[in-house]
Design a protein around this motif. Structure first.
Motif, PDB file in Angstrom:
ATOM      1  N   ILE A  41       0.844  -1.207   0.000  1.00 43.14           N
ATOM      2  CA  ILE A  41       0.000   0.000   0.000  1.00 43.14           C
ATOM      3  C   ILE A  41       0.875   1.251   0.000  1.00 43.14           C
ATOM      4  CG2 ILE A  41      -1.574   1.360   1.449  1.00 43.14           C
ATOM      5  CD1 ILE A  41      -2.921  -1.401   2.141  1.00 43.14           C
ATOM      6  N   LYS A  42       1.901   1.271   0.835  1.00 39.50           N
ATOM      7  CA  LYS A  42       2.800   2.433   0.883  1.00 39.50           C
ATOM      8  C   LYS A  42       3.510   2.640  -0.454  1.00 39.50           C
ATOM      9  CE  LYS A  42       3.779   2.206   5.803  1.00 39.50           C
ATOM     10  NZ  LYS A  42       4.775   1.896   6.827  1.00 39.50           N
ATOM     11  N   GLN A  43       3.990   1.551  -1.047  1.00 43.12           N
ATOM     12  CA  GLN A  43       4.701   1.644  -2.318  1.00 43.12           C
ATOM     13  C   GLN A  43       3.785   2.184  -3.420  1.00 43.12           C
ATOM     14  OE1 GLN A  43       5.908  -2.478  -2.572  1.00 43.12           O
ATOM     15  NE2 GLN A  43       8.053  -1.929  -2.215  1.00 43.12           N
ATOM     16  N   LEU A  44       2.580   1.610  -3.514  1.00 39.58           N
ATOM     17  CA  LEU A  44       1.650   2.046  -4.555  1.00 39.58           C
ATOM     18  C   LEU A  44       1.195   3.483  -4.324  1.00 39.58           C
ATOM     19  CD1 LEU A  44      -0.488  -1.172  -5.047  1.00 39.58           C
ATOM     20  CD2 LEU A  44       0.896  -0.032  -6.781  1.00 39.58           C
ATOM     21  N   ARG A  45       0.923   3.828  -3.088  1.00 43.52           N
ATOM     22  CA  ARG A  45       0.487   5.187  -2.765  1.00 43.52           C
ATOM     23  C   ARG A  45       1.562   6.194  -3.186  1.00 43.52           C
ATOM     24  NH1 ARG A  45      -1.047   5.032   2.867  1.00 43.52           N
ATOM     25  NH2 ARG A  45      -3.031   4.195   2.174  1.00 43.52           N
ATOM     26  N   ARG A  46       2.807   5.857  -2.916  1.00 48.19           N
ATOM     27  CA  ARG A  46       3.893   6.780  -3.243  1.00 48.19           C
ATOM     28  C   ARG A  46       4.142   6.888  -4.747  1.00 48.19           C
ATOM     29  NH1 ARG A  46       9.527   7.932  -0.336  1.00 48.19           N
ATOM     30  NH2 ARG A  46      10.394   9.182  -1.994  1.00 48.19           N
ATOM     31  N   LYS A  47       4.092   5.762  -5.441  1.00 47.58           N
ATOM     32  CA  LYS A  47       4.431   5.767  -6.861  1.00 47.58           C
ATOM     33  C   LYS A  47       3.273   6.208  -7.761  1.00 47.58           C
ATOM     34  CE  LYS A  47       6.742   3.149 -10.473  1.00 47.58           C
ATOM     35  NZ  LYS A  47       7.521   1.971 -10.793  1.00 47.58           N
ATOM     36  N   PHE A  48       2.038   5.760  -7.440  1.00 47.04           N
ATOM     37  CA  PHE A  48       0.916   6.006  -8.337  1.00 47.04           C
ATOM     38  C   PHE A  48      -0.280   6.713  -7.695  1.00 47.04           C
ATOM     39  CE2 PHE A  48       2.801   1.977  -9.994  1.00 47.04           C
ATOM     40  CZ  PHE A  48       3.268   2.469 -11.202  1.00 47.04           C
ATOM     41  N   GLY A  49      -0.331   6.705  -6.382  1.00 53.40           N
ATOM     42  CA  GLY A  49      -1.558   7.126  -5.711  1.00 53.40           C
ATOM     43  C   GLY A  49      -2.448   5.898  -5.562  1.00 53.40           C
TER      44      GLY A  49
ATOM     45  N   ILE B  40      -6.298  -4.642  -1.685  1.00 54.18           N
ATOM     46  CA  ILE B  40      -5.025  -5.177  -1.204  1.00 54.18           C
ATOM     47  C   ILE B  40      -5.213  -5.843   0.150  1.00 54.18           C
ATOM     48  CG2 ILE B  40      -2.687  -4.572  -0.434  1.00 54.18           C
ATOM     49  CD1 ILE B  40      -2.845  -2.299  -2.613  1.00 54.18           C
ATOM     50  N   ARG B  41      -5.981  -5.227   1.031  1.00 62.16           N
ATOM     51  CA  ARG B  41      -6.229  -5.799   2.366  1.00 62.16           C
ATOM     52  C   ARG B  41      -6.955  -7.138   2.290  1.00 62.16           C
ATOM     53  NH1 ARG B  41      -2.887  -3.544   5.657  1.00 62.16           N
ATOM     54  NH2 ARG B  41      -2.962  -1.298   5.687  1.00 62.16           N
ATOM     55  N   SER B  42      -7.696  -7.368   1.207  1.00 66.17           N
ATOM     56  CA  SER B  42      -8.442  -8.628   1.085  1.00 66.17           C
ATOM     57  C   SER B  42      -7.560  -9.787   0.631  1.00 66.17           C
ATOM     58  CB  SER B  42      -9.614  -8.458   0.116  1.00 66.17           C
ATOM     59  OG  SER B  42      -9.163  -8.359  -1.216  1.00 66.17           O
ATOM     60  N   VAL B  43      -6.361  -9.473   0.159  1.00 65.81           N
ATOM     61  CA  VAL B  43      -5.445 -10.515  -0.339  1.00 65.81           C
ATOM     62  C   VAL B  43      -4.637 -11.068   0.836  1.00 65.81           C
ATOM     63  CG1 VAL B  43      -3.497 -11.010  -1.870  1.00 65.81           C
ATOM     64  CG2 VAL B  43      -5.305  -9.431  -2.597  1.00 65.81           C
ATOM     65  N   THR B  44      -4.707 -12.376   1.018  1.00 65.14           N
ATOM     66  CA  THR B  44      -3.957 -13.011   2.101  1.00 65.14           C
ATOM     67  C   THR B  44      -2.919 -14.007   1.574  1.00 65.14           C
ATOM     68  OG1 THR B  44      -5.680 -14.692   2.343  1.00 65.14           O
ATOM     69  CG2 THR B  44      -5.830 -12.737   3.765  1.00 65.14           C
ATOM     70  N   ASP B  45      -2.784 -14.081   0.274  1.00 61.79           N
ATOM     71  CA  ASP B  45      -1.807 -14.977  -0.354  1.00 61.79           C
ATOM     72  C   ASP B  45      -0.450 -14.278  -0.373  1.00 61.79           C
ATOM     73  OD1 ASP B  45      -0.148 -16.325  -2.219  1.00 61.79           O
ATOM     74  OD2 ASP B  45      -1.893 -17.051  -3.311  1.00 61.79           O
ATOM     75  N   GLU B  46       0.479 -14.790   0.427  1.00 56.43           N
ATOM     76  CA  GLU B  46       1.803 -14.167   0.535  1.00 56.43           C
ATOM     77  C   GLU B  46       2.555 -14.160  -0.793  1.00 56.43           C
ATOM     78  OE1 GLU B  46       4.311 -14.732   4.080  1.00 56.43           O
ATOM     79  OE2 GLU B  46       2.732 -16.109   4.755  1.00 56.43           O
ATOM     80  N   VAL B  47       2.392 -15.179  -1.600  1.00 57.01           N
ATOM     81  CA  VAL B  47       3.085 -15.255  -2.881  1.00 57.01           C
ATOM     82  C   VAL B  47       2.621 -14.114  -3.792  1.00 57.01           C
ATOM     83  CG1 VAL B  47       3.433 -16.664  -4.948  1.00 57.01           C
ATOM     84  CG2 VAL B  47       3.482 -17.738  -2.691  1.00 57.01           C
ATOM     85  N   LYS B  48       1.317 -13.871  -3.822  1.00 60.00           N
ATOM     86  CA  LYS B  48       0.774 -12.776  -4.640  1.00 60.00           C
ATOM     87  C   LYS B  48       1.246 -11.423  -4.124  1.00 60.00           C
ATOM     88  CE  LYS B  48      -3.416 -15.058  -6.269  1.00 60.00           C
ATOM     89  NZ  LYS B  48      -4.884 -15.013  -6.286  1.00 60.00           N
TER      90      LYS B  48
ATOM     91  N   GLU C 276       7.348  -6.801  -5.695  1.00 57.61           N
ATOM     92  CA  GLU C 276       8.507  -6.793  -6.586  1.00 57.61           C
ATOM     93  C   GLU C 276       8.190  -6.115  -7.912  1.00 57.61           C
ATOM     94  OE1 GLU C 276      10.824 -10.351  -7.191  1.00 57.61           O
ATOM     95  OE2 GLU C 276      10.341 -11.039  -5.174  1.00 57.61           O
ATOM     96  N   ALA C 277       6.987  -6.339  -8.413  1.00 59.00           N
ATOM     97  CA  ALA C 277       6.602  -5.802  -9.716  1.00 59.00           C
ATOM     98  C   ALA C 277       6.518  -4.283  -9.724  1.00 59.00           C
ATOM     99  CB  ALA C 277       5.253  -6.391 -10.137  1.00 59.00           C
ATOM    100  N   ILE C 278       6.327  -3.689  -8.582  1.00 54.84           N
ATOM    101  CA  ILE C 278       6.148  -2.237  -8.530  1.00 54.84           C
ATOM    102  C   ILE C 278       7.370  -1.493  -9.064  1.00 54.84           C
ATOM    103  CG2 ILE C 278       6.985  -1.793  -6.192  1.00 54.84           C
ATOM    104  CD1 ILE C 278       4.426   0.006  -5.945  1.00 54.84           C
ATOM    105  N   PHE C 279       8.538  -2.100  -8.987  1.00 55.15           N
ATOM    106  CA  PHE C 279       9.753  -1.434  -9.451  1.00 55.15           C
ATOM    107  C   PHE C 279       9.733  -1.162 -10.954  1.00 55.15           C
ATOM    108  CE2 PHE C 279      11.220  -3.622  -5.561  1.00 55.15           C
ATOM    109  CZ  PHE C 279      11.560  -2.491  -4.830  1.00 55.15           C
TER     110      PHE C 279
END
Length: 74
Positions: A26-34, A43-51, A57-60
């Protein structure tokens, strides 16, 4: 066989790890894209650690937040 207390501790640690990964993404997306509140809820509904790890990682390299959110399967 693990005791009930040990199971609760393990579950609590796992939930804490997932919340930490959600918070970071959430912090990464908020900073990069809003980020909208509905996207944060997604995002809070996702509990799959792999996802969550894949999205973090993809945010970069992502050109849009939709690219990242798509990895969460939402």
């Amino acid at each position: 066989m693990p005791s009930f207390a040990e199971k609760l501790i393990k579950q609590g640690k796992q939930e804490g790890t997932i919340k930490g990964k959600q918070d970071l993404l959430i912090k990464q997306l908020r900073r990069k894209f809003g980020l909208s509140s509905s996207e944060e809820k997604t995002i809070r509904s996702v509990t799959d650690e792999v996802k969550l790890d894949a999205a973090a990682e993809a945010i970069f390299d992502a050109k849009s937040k939709e690219e990242v959110l798509k990895l969460l399967g939402q």
